[in-house]
Every structure is written in C-alpha cells, then in structure tokens.
Design an enzyme around this catalytic site. Structure first.
Site, short mmCIF file in Angstrom:
data_model
loop_
_atom_site.label_atom_id
_atom_site.label_comp_id
_atom_site.label_asym_id
_atom_site.label_seq_id
_atom_site.Cartn_x
_atom_site.Cartn_y
_atom_site.Cartn_z
N LYS A 102 19.44 18.67 -6.81
CA LYS A 102 18.18 18.87 -7.50
C LYS A 102 17.24 19.75 -6.68
O LYS A 102 17.17 19.63 -5.46
CB LYS A 102 17.53 17.52 -7.79
CG LYS A 102 18.20 16.81 -8.94
CD LYS A 102 17.65 15.42 -9.16
CE LYS A 102 18.02 14.46 -8.08
NZ LYS A 102 19.38 13.97 -8.04
N GLU A 127 28.11 8.21 -14.01
CA GLU A 127 27.18 7.30 -13.34
C GLU A 127 26.18 6.71 -14.34
O GLU A 127 25.97 7.25 -15.42
CB GLU A 127 26.42 8.02 -12.23
CG GLU A 127 25.57 9.18 -12.70
CD GLU A 127 24.41 9.50 -11.76
OE1 GLU A 127 23.67 8.56 -11.40
OE2 GLU A 127 24.24 10.67 -11.43
N1 PSU Z 1 20.78 13.68 -10.80
C1 PSU Z 1 20.13 13.63 -11.99
N2 PSU Z 1 19.47 12.49 -12.31
C2 PSU Z 1 19.51 11.40 -11.50
C3 PSU Z 1 20.22 11.45 -10.27
C4 PSU Z 1 20.83 12.62 -9.97
O1 PSU Z 1 20.13 14.59 -12.74
O2 PSU Z 1 18.93 10.38 -11.87
C5 PSU Z 1 20.33 10.23 -9.42
C6 PSU Z 1 21.80 10.10 -8.96
O3 PSU Z 1 22.23 8.80 -9.28
C7 PSU Z 1 21.74 10.30 -7.47
C8 PSU Z 1 20.39 9.73 -7.17
O4 PSU Z 1 22.78 9.66 -6.80
O5 PSU Z 1 19.57 10.24 -8.24
C9 PSU Z 1 19.88 10.14 -5.82
O6 PSU Z 1 18.87 9.27 -5.46
P1 PSU Z 1 18.41 9.19 -3.93
O7 PSU Z 1 17.75 10.50 -3.67
O8 PSU Z 1 17.44 8.04 -3.88
O9 PSU Z 1 19.64 8.95 -3.14
#
Ligand code: PSU
Ligand code: MN
Length: 310
Positions: A160, A26
């Site tokens: 996370k 990604e």
């Molecule tokens: N995990 C990481 N760093 C990130 C993300 C995930 O270690 O930057 C990103 C991924 O792209 C994931 C997004 O899909 O954060 C989730 O964001 P949200 O909670 O707005 O869906």
C-alpha cells in the site's frame, strides 16, 4: 491437517485431496479493509472470480475460536457484518482460538495457515510493510517476517502506498522474500500503477510463475515466499493528484488522532474510501479481483504440472 482447531471447508478439502487448484484468500480485507456493506459483496465477487478462472477459493478466518480454511457463506457473512471481529496476525491465532474469538486473518496469518493446509497460492490486495515513521515507531507489518519463512506465492499489487515502499523492498530483500513483477519491471504502488522502484525480475505468464514455484520446491533451498507484483493498468489507477492529496491528509489525521499499531492500516484505508468519495474503493476492488484472477490462473498452471505446492 488433523487439528481439531482447524476446519477445512468441504469443497477445499476435496480439491486439496484431488490435487485440484486452490487459492487462499484473506478475511482482514473483508472485515477491516473494505467498508460495509460493500465488503460482503466484494468478498463474494473475489470468490466467484477465483471460480471463474478454474480454481477453488479458500477464504480463511476464525469463527468462535475455530480456524476455518474455506469459510462458507454464513461464516463469511458473519465476519463481514458482525462487530468486534479481531484482526489476527500469526501471533494472535492461538490466543484467539483459546478464547473463542471471531477473527479476520491478515496476509501474515492467512499465508501461514494456507501453507500449513497445503495451499501454495494466495491472492490479496496489497501486502503490509514498513510504515513511514518506522525509524521511530518500529512499525513494520508482520506480513514481511512471516513471508520470510512461509512457502507461498502471494499475488498483490505491491504494498500500500500509505507505507514506505522503498524501505519495504529493502526489508523484503533482507528477509529473503522473492519479488517478481507480473509483466513489469516496476514495483506497483497499490492504488498507483508504479511506486517508483525497479524490480530485478519479471514473469510473463501464470505458467512461468508455476515454473518458479516448481524450481523452488525442487531446489529445497529457499524456505520463503514469492511475491507476484501485479500492477493495475495505468488507466485504471487512482488519479495520482487525488492520491497524493488524500495520503497527505490521512497521515496528518493519523498523527492528530494518535492512531498507532494495528489500527493504522484500517484507519488510512477508511480515510481513503471516504475522502475520495468511493473512487479508492472502486480501485481497491479492481485490484483484488485482478489479483484473484491471476492467482487462480497460477494455481491452475501449477496443478497442471502436478506441482504439489499449489
Ligand atoms: N491490503 C488491503 N487491505 C487490507 C490489508 C491489505 O488492500 O485490509 C490488510 C492485510 O490483511 C494486511 C494488513 O496483512 O492489512 C496489514 O496490516 P498491518 O500493517 O497492521 O500489518
Ligand atoms: Mn503494524
């Protein structure tokens, strides 16, 4: 894909045609998840790790409205260094394309695009999930709903720890996303080895993950994703006391600054990186590189058995 708006990098196109192993990566992690200037270096290291394990990296992102599966180094550099790169989930892709935007794809968008391109394995850091105040804010990452309908194996270190991990596991169950621990029956907590929840299933090798993918394809019953939860070794995790302190402070600041929606995850990750003086960054990088290595070995195992899904 015969789609004018999607371009496969040459190396990725060749590998897919010849059924060689490919791993999707990604770009949100690069544009929004890691601080500059480390982000570009790390993005290149992730790709190199995939290569070292015998697979072709396909970092996915959008450049001037064109979706690219397998960004070249100039494109990767652009998404890592230019201001104003949008964070793109699945719902944003068409609008961003039609307006000629530069964008970084989240786990949701990367999974969807990778699966459409015929890539079956994807490495990231941590999955998005249910946010802690979700009962009031309804903030649940589109990563979950997308994985419910996208046939891809996502290698991650759990979700996370800034999220409500228990609620996220419940939602993954409801949505029908399979979750297996890699050599563990405990769900990892990204920066932390163990988030405090048991898993029903554990797999021991890349070959066994390839067996799962083959069985799923053979059954033709389960349309959704497979989460391969790959924990950090305990001696490599972020110090739990430092973690808890930083998280409490980060959540308080989030509320104070009124941050909501898609800005929440980048805000909290940035807080961790500055408040731990780089300790969380080192752990974050380690997580991603380990996941890239495992994902590549899964893709190699799947390609060896002639599994077209990988
Ligand atoms: N995990 C990481 N760093 C990130 C993300 C995930 O270690 O930057 C990103 C991924 O792209 C994931 C997004 O899909 O954060 C989730 O964001 P949200 O909670 O707005 O869906
Ligand atoms: Mn959200």
């Amino acid at each position: 894909m015969n789609n004018f708006h999607v371009r496969l990098g040459t190396e990725v196109a060749d590998a897919l045609r010849e059924h060689r192993p490919v791993v999707a990566l990604e770009s949100t992690i690069v544009s929004h998840g890691l601080p500059r200037p480390d982000n570009l270096r790390v993005a290149r290291e992730i790709e190199q790790t995939v290569r070292d394990a015998g697979a072709v990296p396909a970092t996915i992102g959008m450049v001037s409205g064109q979706l690219v599966v397998g960004l070249d180094d100039a494109e990767l550099t652009r998404l890592a260094t230019v201001d104003g790169v949008s964070k793109l989930s699945v719902r944003d892709l068409a609008v961003a394309a039609a307006t000629g935007a530069d964008g970084a794809t989240t786990v949701a968008a990367t999974s969807a695009v990778a699966a459409a391109a015929g890539i079956g394995v994807f490495a990231t850091g941590g999955l998005g999930g249910v946010h802690r105040e979700a009962a009031h804010t309804f903030d649940e990452s589109a990563d979950l709903g997308t994985l419910a309908r996208t046939p891809i194996a996502v290698v991650c270190a759990g979700v996370k720890s800034i999220l409500d991990v228990g609620a996220t596991l419940e939602r993954l169950e409801t949505l029908g996303v399979a979750v297996v621990g890699y050599r563990t029956r405990r769900f990892p907590g990204f920066y932390l080895t163990d988030a405090g929840f048991d898993l029903d299933w554990s797999v021991d090798s890349p070959e066994q993950v390839a067996d799962v993918l083959a069985a799923r394809a053979g059954h033709g019953v389960h349309p959704g994703g497979l989460l391969v939860a790959n924990p950090l070794p305990i001696d490599e995790q972020l110090d739990p006391a430092l973690h808890d302190r930083t998280l409490t402070e980060g959540l308080a600041r989030l509320e104070r600054d009124g941050v909501t929606g898609k800005a929440v995850t980048p805000y909290l990750l940035a807080h961790f990186h500055s408040a731990t003086a780089g300790a969380s960054l080192a752990v974050n990088v380690r997580i991603i590189l380990r996941n890239a290595d495992l994902a590549a070995r899964i893709a190699v195992a799947a390609a060896r058995r002639g599994d077209s899904a990988a």
